[in-house]
Structures are given as structure tokens and as C-alpha cells.
Design a protein around this motif. Structure first.
Motif, mmCIF file in Angstrom:
data_model
loop_
_atom_site.group_PDB
_atom_site.id
_atom_site.type_symbol
_atom_site.label_atom_id
_atom_site.label_comp_id
_atom_site.label_asym_id
_atom_site.label_seq_id
_atom_site.Cartn_x
_atom_site.Cartn_y
_atom_site.Cartn_z
ATOM 1 N N ARG A 164 0.804 -1.222 0.000
ATOM 2 C CA ARG A 164 0.000 0.000 0.000
ATOM 3 C C ARG A 164 0.833 1.266 0.000
ATOM 4 O O ARG A 164 0.463 2.260 -0.617
ATOM 5 N N THR A 165 1.945 1.248 0.699
ATOM 6 C CA THR A 165 2.738 2.470 0.809
ATOM 7 C C THR A 165 3.464 2.819 -0.493
ATOM 8 O O THR A 165 3.960 3.931 -0.626
ATOM 9 N N TRP A 180 1.981 2.917 -3.487
ATOM 10 C CA TRP A 180 1.068 3.537 -4.453
ATOM 11 C C TRP A 180 1.382 5.004 -4.716
ATOM 12 O O TRP A 180 1.468 5.415 -5.876
ATOM 13 N N PRO A 181 1.559 5.846 -3.688
ATOM 14 C CA PRO A 181 1.882 7.254 -3.988
ATOM 15 C C PRO A 181 3.211 7.436 -4.716
ATOM 16 O O PRO A 181 3.320 8.266 -5.615
ATOM 17 N N TYR A 233 -4.035 4.659 -2.403
ATOM 18 C CA TYR A 233 -3.553 4.240 -1.082
ATOM 19 C C TYR A 233 -4.702 4.244 -0.075
ATOM 20 O O TYR A 233 -4.857 3.364 0.734
ATOM 21 N N ARG A 234 -5.510 5.264 -0.182
ATOM 22 C CA ARG A 234 -6.629 5.453 0.767
ATOM 23 C C ARG A 234 -7.758 4.453 0.520
ATOM 24 O O ARG A 234 -8.417 4.014 1.450
ATOM 25 N N LEU A 277 0.907 11.730 -7.959
ATOM 26 C CA LEU A 277 0.949 11.622 -6.506
ATOM 27 C C LEU A 277 -0.454 11.656 -5.919
ATOM 28 O O LEU A 277 -0.779 10.885 -5.007
ATOM 29 N N LEU A 278 -1.299 12.514 -6.449
ATOM 30 C CA LEU A 278 -2.683 12.584 -5.991
ATOM 31 C C LEU A 278 -3.424 11.282 -6.276
ATOM 32 O O LEU A 278 -4.125 10.750 -5.405
ATOM 33 N N GLY A 307 -2.085 8.332 -6.719
ATOM 34 C CA GLY A 307 -1.501 7.314 -5.849
ATOM 35 C C GLY A 307 -1.995 7.417 -4.417
ATOM 36 O O GLY A 307 -2.225 6.407 -3.752
ATOM 37 N N ALA A 308 -2.157 8.641 -3.929
ATOM 38 C CA ALA A 308 -2.667 8.828 -2.572
ATOM 39 C C ALA A 308 -4.121 8.371 -2.462
ATOM 40 O O ALA A 308 -4.513 7.783 -1.450
ATOM 41 N N ILE A 309 -4.902 8.614 -3.501
ATOM 42 C CA ILE A 309 -6.287 8.147 -3.500
ATOM 43 C C ILE A 309 -6.329 6.625 -3.535
ATOM 44 O O ILE A 309 -7.109 5.996 -2.818
ATOM 45 N N LEU A 339 3.724 8.987 -8.410
ATOM 46 C CA LEU A 339 4.629 10.111 -8.615
ATOM 47 C C LEU A 339 5.581 9.848 -9.779
ATOM 48 O O LEU A 339 5.738 10.680 -10.677
#
Length: 61
Positions: A6-7, A9-10, A57-58, A50-51, A53-55, A14
Motif C-alpha cells: 500500500r505504501t 502507491w503514492p 492508497y486510501r 501523486l494525488l 496514488g494517494a487516493i 509520482l
């Protein structure tokens, strides 16, 4: 088969966003200040990646 941690993904978002933005800026500039266009578009692509990937991840369990 194990999925991506999971970590990551951001970071993956990126890197892929920056690479896609760089290619888009370089080939889309038609030789006119291609380096400037590639750098600027790579930065914007990195932010978008990055955005995304953060989504991802969430949302992933």
C-alpha cells in the motif's frame, strides 16, 4: 500472488506521472523549447500522479 504494498502507491504514481508528463511535454512541444515544456509538464504530471496514488492508497483495503 501478492499485490503492491500500500505504501508504494503514492511513489509509483509520482514516478509514472512524472515520466508521462515528461514524455508528453517533450513530444508535444515540436522542438520549440522542448526541455522547458518537458520539465514543466513533468512536474504537473508528478503532482497528478501523486494525488492518484494517494487516493489509491486510501481506497485499498
Amino acid at each position: 500472488m501478492m499485490g503492491m504494498n500500500r505504501t508504494r502507491w503514492p511513489v509509483a504514481g509520482l514516478v509514472l506521472g512524472a515520466a508521462a508528463g515528461c514524455a508528453w511535454g517533450w513530444f508535444g512541444a515540436d522542438g520549440y523549447e522542448a526541455v522547458d515544456s518537458a520539465v514543466g509538464t513533468a512536474l504537473l504530471g508528478a503532482l497528478a500522479g501523486l494525488l492518484i496514488g494517494a487516493i489509491a492508497y486510501r481506497k485499498r483495503p
